[in-house]
Write an enzyme that holds these catalytic residues in place. Structure first.
Site, PDB file in Angstrom:
ATOM      1  N   PRO A  74       0.792  -1.249   0.000  1.00 34.56           N
ATOM      2  CA  PRO A  74       0.000   0.000   0.000  1.00 34.56           C
ATOM      3  C   PRO A  74       0.812   1.280   0.000  1.00 34.56           C
ATOM      4  O   PRO A  74       0.810   2.024   0.961  1.00 34.56           O
ATOM      5  CB  PRO A  74      -0.827  -0.138   1.273  1.00 34.56           C
ATOM      6  CG  PRO A  74      -0.008  -0.989   2.174  1.00 34.56           C
ATOM      7  CD  PRO A  74       0.789  -1.928   1.294  1.00 34.56           C
ATOM      8  N   CYS A  75       1.478   1.540  -1.113  1.00 31.94           N
ATOM      9  CA  CYS A  75       2.260   2.773  -1.197  1.00 31.94           C
ATOM     10  C   CYS A  75       1.337   3.989  -1.229  1.00 31.94           C
ATOM     11  O   CYS A  75       1.780   5.105  -0.976  1.00 31.94           O
ATOM     12  CB  CYS A  75       3.186   2.747  -2.411  1.00 31.94           C
ATOM     13  SG  CYS A  75       2.385   2.310  -3.935  1.00 31.94           S
TER      14      CYS A  75
END
Length: 171
Positions: free
Chosen positions: A139-140
């Site tokens: 989850p950048c």
DNA sequence: GACAGATGAAGGA
DNA sequence: TCCTTCATCTGTC
């Protein structure tokens, strides 16, 4: 020794994603573009004409379920093995730190840099985020710039805003 | 070895 | 506040 990748599509309400698997695990995930079509970041050898190995089919089911959960703003309960071979130790540290972020929780690039043990490597964290081959599942999009500013996103800021909105994040 | 980058902090207007 | 500048660290070529 890495053999060719297997490409398998994942149909979602947001379009068709394309998952790339190696013999090690999920290696890459491509976003659909505005038309709902996949825009591969780099060419991969497609071996769809051959039977897909059973482990990859299992991983694909996990990937599909996880992707749909995340797109719904919920936590991916179980992820397939991720193939990060060829990536640097620093990049892998950054991605592992991001995997620990729960939906709705955000961190700044500086905080991620602290987690990986180098508080001043904030720009390098940004670089590692941009090199992330498996966005959404890694989850950048939950990494914001300081002061809750949006920062950047390799697959487009619209995606980042949309994903954060689904998780109830205000910025 | 040089350069670029999805940053962050500080200082000035 | 907002804008500019600079320090910092890593990856890539």
């Amino acid at each position: 020794m890495k053999t060719g990748l297997v490409e398998l599509p994942i149909a979602t309400d947001d379009g068709v994603f394309l998952a790339h698997y190696s013999e090690i695990g999920l290696a890459e995930l491509d976003f659909p573009n505005a038309d709902g079509l996949v825009t591969p970041k780099r060419s991969a050898r497609t071996v769809n004409s051959k039977p897909v190995p059973l482990p990859i089919l299992r991983w694909h089911r996990l990937t599909t379920a996880a992707l749909k959960k995340v797109l719904a703003g919920r936590a991916a309960q179980k992820l397939p093995p991720l193939d990060w071979t060829g990536k640097t130790e620093f990049q892998q540290s950054v991605w592992r730190a991001m995997l620990k972020l729960a939906p709705g929780k955000t961190r700044s690039y500086g905080e991620i840099a602290e987690v990986v043990g180098n508080p001043r490597a904030v720009r390098a964290v940004g670089g590692a985020c941009g090199a992330n081959p498996i966005p959404v599942l890694v989850p950048c999009h939950r990494v914001l710039a300081a002061n809750k500013k949006i920062g950047g996103f390799s697959s487009g800021l619209d995606w980042k805003r949309s994903l954060l909105a689904r998780e109830g994040v205000k910025f």
